[in-house]
Design a protein around this motif. Structure first.
Motif, PDB file in Angstrom:
ATOM      1  N   VAL A  67      17.006  33.038  76.419  1.00 41.47           N
ATOM      2  CA  VAL A  67      17.470  32.684  75.087  1.00 41.47           C
ATOM      3  C   VAL A  67      18.117  31.296  75.118  1.00 41.47           C
ATOM      4  O   VAL A  67      18.982  31.030  75.962  1.00 41.47           O
ATOM      5  CB  VAL A  67      18.501  33.703  74.561  1.00 41.47           C
ATOM      6  CG1 VAL A  67      18.941  33.357  73.148  1.00 41.47           C
ATOM      7  CG2 VAL A  67      17.940  35.117  74.609  1.00 41.47           C
ATOM      8  N   ALA A  70      21.965  30.453  75.548  1.00 40.28           N
ATOM      9  CA  ALA A  70      22.584  31.469  76.404  1.00 40.28           C
ATOM     10  C   ALA A  70      22.071  31.286  77.829  1.00 40.28           C
ATOM     11  O   ALA A  70      22.849  31.243  78.776  1.00 40.28           O
ATOM     12  CB  ALA A  70      22.265  32.873  75.898  1.00 40.28           C
ATOM     13  N   VAL A 157      13.461  31.978  71.810  1.00 39.83           N
ATOM     14  CA  VAL A 157      13.621  33.181  72.628  1.00 39.83           C
ATOM     15  C   VAL A 157      12.265  33.462  73.274  1.00 39.83           C
ATOM     16  O   VAL A 157      11.257  33.574  72.573  1.00 39.83           O
ATOM     17  CB  VAL A 157      14.069  34.397  71.792  1.00 39.83           C
ATOM     18  CG1 VAL A 157      14.245  35.628  72.687  1.00 39.83           C
ATOM     19  CG2 VAL A 157      15.362  34.107  71.037  1.00 39.83           C
ATOM     20  N   HIS A 345      25.847  37.904  82.811  1.00 39.70           N
ATOM     21  CA  HIS A 345      25.264  36.942  81.860  1.00 39.70           C
ATOM     22  C   HIS A 345      25.405  37.416  80.425  1.00 39.70           C
ATOM     23  O   HIS A 345      25.109  36.709  79.492  1.00 39.70           O
ATOM     24  CB  HIS A 345      23.796  36.675  82.189  1.00 39.70           C
ATOM     25  CG  HIS A 345      22.901  37.832  81.900  1.00 39.70           C
ATOM     26  ND1 HIS A 345      22.634  38.812  82.821  1.00 39.70           N
ATOM     27  CD2 HIS A 345      22.237  38.193  80.779  1.00 39.70           C
ATOM     28  CE1 HIS A 345      21.832  39.708  82.291  1.00 39.70           C
ATOM     29  NE2 HIS A 345      21.574  39.369  81.055  1.00 39.70           N
ATOM     30  N   PHE A 346      25.876  38.674  80.273  1.00 46.14           N
ATOM     31  CA  PHE A 346      25.988  39.223  78.932  1.00 46.14           C
ATOM     32  C   PHE A 346      27.404  39.092  78.385  1.00 46.14           C
ATOM     33  O   PHE A 346      27.602  38.919  77.190  1.00 46.14           O
ATOM     34  CB  PHE A 346      25.577  40.695  78.959  1.00 46.14           C
ATOM     35  CG  PHE A 346      25.438  41.284  77.600  1.00 46.14           C
ATOM     36  CD1 PHE A 346      24.323  40.993  76.833  1.00 46.14           C
ATOM     37  CD2 PHE A 346      26.414  42.089  77.072  1.00 46.14           C
ATOM     38  CE1 PHE A 346      24.196  41.513  75.561  1.00 46.14           C
ATOM     39  CE2 PHE A 346      26.293  42.615  75.802  1.00 46.14           C
ATOM     40  CZ  PHE A 346      25.180  42.321  75.049  1.00 46.14           C
TER      41      PHE A 346
ATOM     42  N   LEU B  23      32.282  43.996  75.037  1.00 41.41           N
ATOM     43  CA  LEU B  23      31.762  44.776  76.170  1.00 41.41           C
ATOM     44  C   LEU B  23      30.996  43.899  77.150  1.00 41.41           C
ATOM     45  O   LEU B  23      30.408  42.891  76.768  1.00 41.41           O
ATOM     46  CB  LEU B  23      30.811  45.874  75.670  1.00 41.41           C
ATOM     47  CG  LEU B  23      31.396  46.921  74.726  1.00 41.41           C
ATOM     48  CD1 LEU B  23      30.319  47.929  74.347  1.00 41.41           C
ATOM     49  CD2 LEU B  23      32.567  47.634  75.392  1.00 41.41           C
ATOM     50  N   ASP B  24      30.969  44.325  78.419  1.00 41.35           N
ATOM     51  CA  ASP B  24      30.053  43.686  79.356  1.00 41.35           C
ATOM     52  C   ASP B  24      28.722  44.446  79.325  1.00 41.35           C
ATOM     53  O   ASP B  24      28.581  45.473  78.655  1.00 41.35           O
ATOM     54  CB  ASP B  24      30.647  43.610  80.769  1.00 41.35           C
ATOM     55  CG  ASP B  24      30.939  44.983  81.357  1.00 41.35           C
ATOM     56  OD1 ASP B  24      30.454  45.990  80.806  1.00 41.35           O
ATOM     57  OD2 ASP B  24      31.666  45.046  82.357  1.00 41.35           O
ATOM     58  N   GLU B  25      27.739  43.902  80.046  1.00 37.38           N
ATOM     59  CA  GLU B  25      26.388  44.463  79.980  1.00 37.38           C
ATOM     60  C   GLU B  25      26.362  45.932  80.419  1.00 37.38           C
ATOM     61  O   GLU B  25      25.746  46.776  79.766  1.00 37.38           O
ATOM     62  CB  GLU B  25      25.461  43.621  80.868  1.00 37.38           C
ATOM     63  CG  GLU B  25      24.016  44.067  80.827  1.00 37.38           C
ATOM     64  CD  GLU B  25      23.099  43.112  81.579  1.00 37.38           C
ATOM     65  OE1 GLU B  25      23.606  42.267  82.342  1.00 37.38           O
ATOM     66  OE2 GLU B  25      21.873  43.222  81.395  1.00 37.38           O
ATOM     67  N   THR B 114      18.266  41.016  72.173  1.00 41.93           N
ATOM     68  CA  THR B 114      19.106  39.821  72.103  1.00 41.93           C
ATOM     69  C   THR B 114      20.062  40.022  70.937  1.00 41.93           C
ATOM     70  O   THR B 114      19.623  40.270  69.813  1.00 41.93           O
ATOM     71  CB  THR B 114      18.250  38.561  71.891  1.00 41.93           C
ATOM     72  OG1 THR B 114      17.335  38.443  72.981  1.00 41.93           O
ATOM     73  CG2 THR B 114      19.113  37.312  71.817  1.00 41.93           C
ATOM     74  N   LEU B 150      19.161  43.037  78.292  1.00 48.71           N
ATOM     75  CA  LEU B 150      20.163  42.729  77.267  1.00 48.71           C
ATOM     76  C   LEU B 150      20.556  41.270  77.397  1.00 48.71           C
ATOM     77  O   LEU B 150      20.800  40.789  78.498  1.00 48.71           O
ATOM     78  CB  LEU B 150      21.423  43.572  77.492  1.00 48.71           C
ATOM     79  CG  LEU B 150      21.553  44.937  76.867  1.00 48.71           C
ATOM     80  CD1 LEU B 150      22.905  45.522  77.250  1.00 48.71           C
ATOM     81  CD2 LEU B 150      21.424  44.866  75.354  1.00 48.71           C
ATOM     82  N   GLY B 151      20.637  40.569  76.267  1.00 53.98           N
ATOM     83  CA  GLY B 151      21.094  39.197  76.324  1.00 53.98           C
ATOM     84  C   GLY B 151      21.794  38.826  75.033  1.00 53.98           C
ATOM     85  O   GLY B 151      21.792  39.585  74.064  1.00 53.98           O
ATOM     86  N   ARG B 152      22.401  37.653  75.024  1.00 52.95           N
ATOM     87  CA  ARG B 152      23.149  37.208  73.861  1.00 52.95           C
ATOM     88  C   ARG B 152      22.427  36.091  73.147  1.00 52.95           C
ATOM     89  O   ARG B 152      21.778  35.249  73.788  1.00 52.95           O
ATOM     90  CB  ARG B 152      24.524  36.721  74.318  1.00 52.95           C
ATOM     91  CG  ARG B 152      25.371  37.837  74.910  1.00 52.95           C
ATOM     92  CD  ARG B 152      25.998  38.687  73.827  1.00 52.95           C
ATOM     93  NE  ARG B 152      27.074  37.957  73.233  1.00 52.95           N
ATOM     94  CZ  ARG B 152      28.321  37.955  73.690  1.00 52.95           C
ATOM     95  NH1 ARG B 152      28.640  38.709  74.704  1.00 52.95           N
ATOM     96  NH2 ARG B 152      29.242  37.229  73.106  1.00 52.95           N
ATOM     97  N   GLY B 153      22.522  36.074  71.832  1.00 53.99           N
ATOM     98  CA  GLY B 153      21.906  35.009  71.049  1.00 53.99           C
ATOM     99  C   GLY B 153      22.539  34.940  69.681  1.00 53.99           C
ATOM    100  O   GLY B 153      23.442  35.727  69.359  1.00 53.99           O
ATOM    101  N   VAL B 157      17.276  39.854  68.042  1.00 54.47           N
ATOM    102  CA  VAL B 157      15.850  39.809  68.368  1.00 54.47           C
ATOM    103  C   VAL B 157      15.546  41.043  69.217  1.00 54.47           C
ATOM    104  O   VAL B 157      16.195  41.263  70.238  1.00 54.47           O
ATOM    105  CB  VAL B 157      15.475  38.531  69.147  1.00 54.47           C
ATOM    106  CG1 VAL B 157      13.971  38.508  69.446  1.00 54.47           C
ATOM    107  CG2 VAL B 157      15.884  37.279  68.391  1.00 54.47           C
TER     108      VAL B 157
END
Lengths: 348, 348
Positions: A67, A70, A157, A345-346, B23-25, B114, B150-153, B157
């Motif tokens: 992403v 990110a 993405v 990374h999250f 929260l963390d992943e 995302t 899981l990721g951040r954006g 998505v």
């Protein structure tokens, strides 16, 4: 007429260069697919779904996403501009690495691209080139992009799902390490973290291919276009009897901890050896005011393979002993608490 | 302390409700996975990759993505708020439909999320519930989510790759329709387009489950939680000798055109029958000032199946004749140019 609001500061598109908003889906696909090379599927792109071979009646599958802002920036503080090629290559690297870590051979990718309308078409073509080059260098001739999806969004993405073939072997899980096993590793350690530090620094990386600073440019490439261990490393480890394996994507200590937890064992990392690895990064780290040992122990995205082997196993070519598995729990560094861990990374 | 900049107008989170940024992943995954139900893989989530069975030594695979503000809005002009359940369900529906359109049975999904940090955790839990419910209703007990990312954006998505099992049959492509074939369809036509029109209208849909307007609320549900044809429809069509098949995702005329082009034939749609289908939507369409025939011919996202059959084939249960395949090219409607075509979800 191109809307001025589409033009992003991070992504200066030459005034007359085509952007994604100028094309419909079919036209953009027509630019992408010829760049991906021959497809290796039983049925490749163009229908509702693809069909791939699964010779041993099993398919290994994983999914991973990059992403914008990110996982990468289009323009870094150092002036480096992430290319489409970088993102395509890295997408392949991180996905293929998960397949290898099971002891399998990559067989196909399906790729979903979400693109802002302001994205330069050339950047997307570069991405296709990066996918093709990454597959050619990191996967095999039996692997290709067999399908995909295109959509619009406010950020770039890139998601790929990757499949693999275990060639009749049992998958190597994270949970099989046993006390007395040797912990071994193949691949880079700390280079991608060093590259991230360079990208975020004030060193001028606006022309990394130029005649400038080769030491720092090399680290940038390790972050943007990671080189994986040789393609046979994962399957060879499986054949050599590896009891546990994963790819080091979130840092050595953190990922070793995953094997320790899944296997119900403790892991002690070889402090002497890892300090030697860190020493090779010290010249660059000093310039960045960073601790090279934290790169080696905590840096992610190198995508080396970390595996446990029975004590009498012959380590496959390129694997180096970096620790020992013992009765207990958690990860230590020469018997002590590690001076650096990995990253989530999250979180944030 | 929660940053005020994280709060989006479209997504009002109760002041003390947990959001993704809290929260963390690992913690978020721990909330998601128990909601997904039993996994059906040879090796399910938790390792670098999953391993699924491929009984006939082939795996069908496809990938599809839903992007906030391109494929759905969190808050529509009508006041309807898209739930996580809607997005999870729709993700399953559009992916599973591609597998069925090959004549295959869905076997697994890998899902990449995302998420903006401002996303309410409950919305993500709802998404997991929607995935599970969608799989249960639209796929089979042999299908489950076997892995994810899981990721951040900055936008939500949701990408899924889906696999399928051909059970020894040949895949049904788009390219096999022949002059003299019957064109048949099973599933909704125009309902999802009607729902989109309602969502974009000024009718109050802020409480679609309430005692209000059931006619319009039904269309909204067809857009947000599409019901697919019965699970056996795709494989039954393959077994009945379907020469070409696809799922109608971008509109009947546009998707019929894809069969025509891939097969090198012409297709004439049955104007009388399709006008009858449109007539059933007329009461709602009148209220929205829309043409119901344009919904039937041009509306996407219903995910019915469109297939060509040999003239002597017995159409499987639920399939209805809606046209004929002839020597020629392109798509006509009762011999004339169609009054509406489909849409390109990428253009614009």
């Amino acid at each position: 007429m191109r809307s001025a609001t589409l033009i992003q500061k991070e992504f200066p598109v030459p005034l007359n260069a085509p952007i994604v908003a100028d094309l419909d889906e079919k036209s953009l696909l027509a630019l992408i697919f010829p760049r991906l090379g021959a497809d290796t599927a039983l049925l490749g792109p163009g229908d509702d779904a693809a069909v791939i071979a699964a010779p041993d009646s099993r398919t290994v599958i994983s999914i991973d996403t990059l992403v914008q802002d990110a996982d990468f920036r289009l323009l870094w503080p150092s002036g480096y501009r992430t290319t489409g090629f970088d993102v395509g290559w890295k997408c392949v690297a991180q996905n293929v690495s998960d397949i290898r870590a099971m002891g399998a051979v990559p067989t196909s990718l399906v790729v979903s691209l979400t693109l802002p309308g302001s994205t330069e078409v050339k950047w997307v073509e570069d991405l296709a080139d990066g996918l093709a080059a990454g597959i050619s260098a990191l996967a095999s001739e039996q692997c290709s992009v067999v399908g995909g999806d295109l959509g619009r969004g406010s950020q770039i993405v890139v998601t790929a799902a990757v499949t693999g073939d275990l060639e009749g072997r049992a998958p190597v899980l994270r949970s099989g390490a046993r006390p007395g096993n040797v912990l071994a590793h193949i691949g880079a350690l700390g280079l991608a973290a060093g590259g991230l530090a360079v990208l975020e620094s004030s060193f001028d990386m606006s022309d990394p291919g130029g005649a400038g600073d080769q030491e720092l440019a090399g680290l940038v490439m390790a972050q943007c276009r990671p080189r994986l261990p040789r393609t046979g490393a994962g399957p060879d480890a499986a054949a050599a009897g590896a009891t546990a394996m994963l790819d080091v994507s979130d840092g050595l200590v953190r990922d070793a901890g995953r094997i320790a937890r899944a296997s119900g064992v403790g892991i002690d990392l070889d402090a002497g050896y890892l300090r030697t690895r860190a020493a090779s990064l010290a010249p660059a780290a000093v310039r960045l005011g960073a601790d090279p040992l934290s790169w080696v122990l905590g840096g992610g995205e190198d995508h080396g393979l970390l595996a446990a082997f029975p004590p009498d196993a012959v380590l496959p070519e390129g694997f180096v002993r970096i620790g020992a598995v013992h009765d207990g729990e958690g990860v230590t560094f020469g018997g002590q608490a590690p001076p650096a861990t990995g990253w989530d990374h999250f979180a944030g």
